[in-house]
Every structure is written in structure tokens, then in C-alpha cells.
Design a protein around this motif. Structure first.
Motif, PDB file in Angstrom:
ATOM      1  N   LEU A  22       0.829  -1.199   0.000  1.00 47.04           N
ATOM      2  CA  LEU A  22       0.000   0.000   0.000  1.00 47.04           C
ATOM      3  C   LEU A  22       0.869   1.257   0.000  1.00 47.04           C
ATOM      4  CD1 LEU A  22      -2.779   1.352   0.195  1.00 47.04           C
ATOM      5  CD2 LEU A  22      -2.591   1.157   2.672  1.00 47.04           C
ATOM      6  N   LEU A  23       1.909   1.262   0.811  1.00 44.61           N
ATOM      7  CA  LEU A  23       2.823   2.408   0.825  1.00 44.61           C
ATOM      8  C   LEU A  23       3.530   2.555  -0.523  1.00 44.61           C
ATOM      9  CD1 LEU A  23       4.341   2.008   4.401  1.00 44.61           C
ATOM     10  CD2 LEU A  23       2.686   3.722   3.633  1.00 44.61           C
ATOM     11  N   ASP A  24       3.882   1.429  -1.154  1.00 49.24           N
ATOM     12  CA  ASP A  24       4.478   1.467  -2.496  1.00 49.24           C
ATOM     13  C   ASP A  24       3.520   2.119  -3.489  1.00 49.24           C
ATOM     14  OD1 ASP A  24       7.076   0.358  -2.341  1.00 49.24           O
ATOM     15  OD2 ASP A  24       6.266  -1.670  -2.296  1.00 49.24           O
ATOM     16  N   GLU A  25       2.260   1.696  -3.466  1.00 52.37           N
ATOM     17  CA  GLU A  25       1.257   2.242  -4.391  1.00 52.37           C
ATOM     18  C   GLU A  25       1.050   3.736  -4.187  1.00 52.37           C
ATOM     19  OE1 GLU A  25      -2.275  -0.097  -3.924  1.00 52.37           O
ATOM     20  OE2 GLU A  25      -1.311  -1.904  -4.695  1.00 52.37           O
ATOM     21  N   GLN A  26       1.240   4.207  -2.962  1.00 51.12           N
ATOM     22  CA  GLN A  26       1.088   5.628  -2.639  1.00 51.12           C
ATOM     23  C   GLN A  26       2.382   6.407  -2.891  1.00 51.12           C
ATOM     24  OE1 GLN A  26      -0.084   5.398   1.474  1.00 51.12           O
ATOM     25  NE2 GLN A  26      -2.199   4.890   0.979  1.00 51.12           N
ATOM     26  N   HIS A  27       3.383   5.743  -3.438  1.00 47.88           N
ATOM     27  CA  HIS A  27       4.696   6.352  -3.737  1.00 47.88           C
ATOM     28  C   HIS A  27       5.341   6.950  -2.484  1.00 47.88           C
ATOM     29  CE1 HIS A  27       3.862   5.701  -7.951  1.00 47.88           C
ATOM     30  NE2 HIS A  27       2.676   6.261  -7.760  1.00 47.88           N
ATOM     31  N   ARG A  28       5.187   6.254  -1.351  1.00 49.70           N
ATOM     32  CA  ARG A  28       5.747   6.743  -0.090  1.00 49.70           C
ATOM     33  C   ARG A  28       7.071   6.057   0.246  1.00 49.70           C
ATOM     34  NH1 ARG A  28       0.949   7.737   4.139  1.00 49.70           N
ATOM     35  NH2 ARG A  28       1.375   9.949   3.971  1.00 49.70           N
ATOM     36  N   ILE A  29       7.501   5.131  -0.608  1.00 55.42           N
ATOM     37  CA  ILE A  29       8.764   4.432  -0.376  1.00 55.42           C
ATOM     38  C   ILE A  29       9.683   4.718  -1.560  1.00 55.42           C
ATOM     39  CG2 ILE A  29       9.872   2.180  -0.136  1.00 55.42           C
ATOM     40  CD1 ILE A  29       7.246   1.184   1.117  1.00 55.42           C
ATOM     41  N   HIS A  30      10.894   5.118  -1.247  1.00 53.48           N
ATOM     42  CA  HIS A  30      11.887   5.416  -2.279  1.00 53.48           C
ATOM     43  C   HIS A  30      13.191   4.732  -1.890  1.00 53.48           C
ATOM     44  CE1 HIS A  30       9.192   8.463  -3.890  1.00 53.48           C
ATOM     45  NE2 HIS A  30       8.975   8.818  -2.631  1.00 53.48           N
ATOM     46  N   HIS A  31      13.782   4.056  -2.848  1.00 50.56           N
ATOM     47  CA  HIS A  31      15.053   3.381  -2.610  1.00 50.56           C
ATOM     48  C   HIS A  31      16.180   4.298  -3.076  1.00 50.56           C
ATOM     49  CE1 HIS A  31      13.393  -0.908  -2.328  1.00 50.56           C
ATOM     50  NE2 HIS A  31      12.390  -0.053  -2.228  1.00 50.56           N
ATOM     51  N   ILE A  32      17.241   4.291  -2.331  1.00 50.60           N
ATOM     52  CA  ILE A  32      18.419   5.072  -2.704  1.00 50.60           C
ATOM     53  C   ILE A  32      19.506   4.085  -3.090  1.00 50.60           C
ATOM     54  CG2 ILE A  32      20.182   6.684  -1.883  1.00 50.60           C
ATOM     55  CD1 ILE A  32      18.041   7.778   0.036  1.00 50.60           C
ATOM     56  N   PRO A  54      11.190 -15.532  -2.106  1.00 49.93           N
ATOM     57  CA  PRO A  54      11.688 -14.205  -2.475  1.00 49.93           C
ATOM     58  C   PRO A  54      12.371 -13.551  -1.271  1.00 49.93           C
ATOM     59  CG  PRO A  54       9.342 -14.109  -2.084  1.00 49.93           C
ATOM     60  CD  PRO A  54       9.754 -15.543  -1.917  1.00 49.93           C
ATOM     61  N   ASP A  55      13.603 -13.984  -0.987  1.00 51.22           N
ATOM     62  CA  ASP A  55      14.288 -13.567   0.235  1.00 51.22           C
ATOM     63  C   ASP A  55      14.515 -12.068   0.332  1.00 51.22           C
ATOM     64  OD1 ASP A  55      16.054 -13.795  -1.901  1.00 51.22           O
ATOM     65  OD2 ASP A  55      17.725 -14.473  -0.674  1.00 51.22           O
ATOM     66  N   ARG A  56      14.861 -11.425  -0.769  1.00 55.51           N
ATOM     67  CA  ARG A  56      15.115  -9.981  -0.728  1.00 55.51           C
ATOM     68  C   ARG A  56      13.826  -9.194  -0.519  1.00 55.51           C
ATOM     69  NH1 ARG A  56      19.027 -12.213  -3.817  1.00 55.51           N
ATOM     70  NH2 ARG A  56      21.140 -11.449  -3.465  1.00 55.51           N
ATOM     71  N   ILE A  57      12.762  -9.636  -1.160  1.00 55.09           N
ATOM     72  CA  ILE A  57      11.459  -8.985  -0.960  1.00 55.09           C
ATOM     73  C   ILE A  57      11.031  -9.157   0.487  1.00 55.09           C
ATOM     74  CG2 ILE A  57       9.009  -9.011  -1.563  1.00 55.09           C
ATOM     75  CD1 ILE A  57       9.826  -9.921  -4.376  1.00 55.09           C
ATOM     76  N   ASP A  58      11.196 -10.347   1.013  1.00 55.33           N
ATOM     77  CA  ASP A  58      10.834 -10.622   2.403  1.00 55.33           C
ATOM     78  C   ASP A  58      11.621  -9.734   3.361  1.00 55.33           C
ATOM     79  OD1 ASP A  58       8.804 -12.237   3.231  1.00 55.33           O
ATOM     80  OD2 ASP A  58      10.065 -13.946   3.746  1.00 55.33           O
ATOM     81  N   ALA A  59      12.917  -9.608   3.144  1.00 58.11           N
ATOM     82  CA  ALA A  59      13.759  -8.765   4.000  1.00 58.11           C
ATOM     83  C   ALA A  59      13.311  -7.305   3.913  1.00 58.11           C
ATOM     84  CB  ALA A  59      15.223  -8.900   3.597  1.00 58.11           C
ATOM     85  N   ARG A  60      12.964  -6.867   2.714  1.00 57.41           N
ATOM     86  CA  ARG A  60      12.474  -5.494   2.515  1.00 57.41           C
ATOM     87  C   ARG A  60      11.171  -5.266   3.277  1.00 57.41           C
ATOM     88  NH1 ARG A  60       8.728  -3.214  -1.179  1.00 57.41           N
ATOM     89  NH2 ARG A  60       9.237  -1.071  -1.729  1.00 57.41           N
TER      90      ARG A  60
END
Length: 89
Positions: A22-32, A54-60
Motif C-alpha cells: 500500500l505504501l508502495d502504491e502511494q509512492h511513499r517508499i523510495h530506494h536510494i 523471495p528472500d530480498r522482498i521478504d527482508a524489505r
């Protein structure tokens, strides 16, 4: 050394990821930076069609839940996130 928090899944991967999605869809998360392995997993992931975890997705999801979602539930959206990130880094 780095602090480690041991966790045990209490709900399924899809349910656990919903608040972060949900936060992704709202563009509230940005990766640097560049995270090619994570980006590949995120682009190729199809819920229910997992040949490997999906280990990296899970960790995220766990990291963002700890940093953002739990803070938001407590009414402190964003407050202290910078401090948490600096402590981890």
C-alpha cells in the motif's frame, strides 16, 4: 557489530506484505542506490507462483514494516525513522 532482531513469521508472505505494498502504491517508499537483485525479484514476483522464496522482498517487507508501518500504527508516521536508519547504518 550490527544489531540483529530475530523474527518469526506469524502470517503469510502476502498478508505480511500488504501494508508495505500500500505504501508502495502511494509512492511513499523510495530506494536510494542501485539494488538489481531486489529489483529483479520485485519485477518477477508472482504471488502463489514461487519456485524459490523471495528472500530480498521478504527482508524489505520486514525492514519497512519495522521502520514505517509499526511507527504509523502508533500514530508516529515517519517520526524517528531517520534516527532508526542512522542507528542501523
Amino acid at each position: 557489530g550490527m544489531p540483529i532482531k530475530l523474527i518469526h513469521a506469524k502470517v503469510g508472505k502476502v498478508a505480511r506484505a500488504e501494508p508495505v505494498a500500500l505504501l508502495d502504491e502511494q509512492h511513499r517508499i523510495h530506494h536510494i542506490g542501485v539494488l538489481p537483485e531486489l529489483e529483479d525479484q520485485m519485477c518477477l514476483f508472482v504471488p502463489g507462483d514461487m519456485k524459490e522464496s523471495p528472500d530480498r522482498i521478504d527482508a524489505r517487507v520486514y525492514a519497512l514494516t519495522e521502520l514505517l508501518v509499526k511507527s504509523r500504527r502508533g500514530g508516529t508516521w515517519g517520526r524517528g525513522v531517520r534516527d532508526k536508519i542512522l542507528r542501523v547504518a
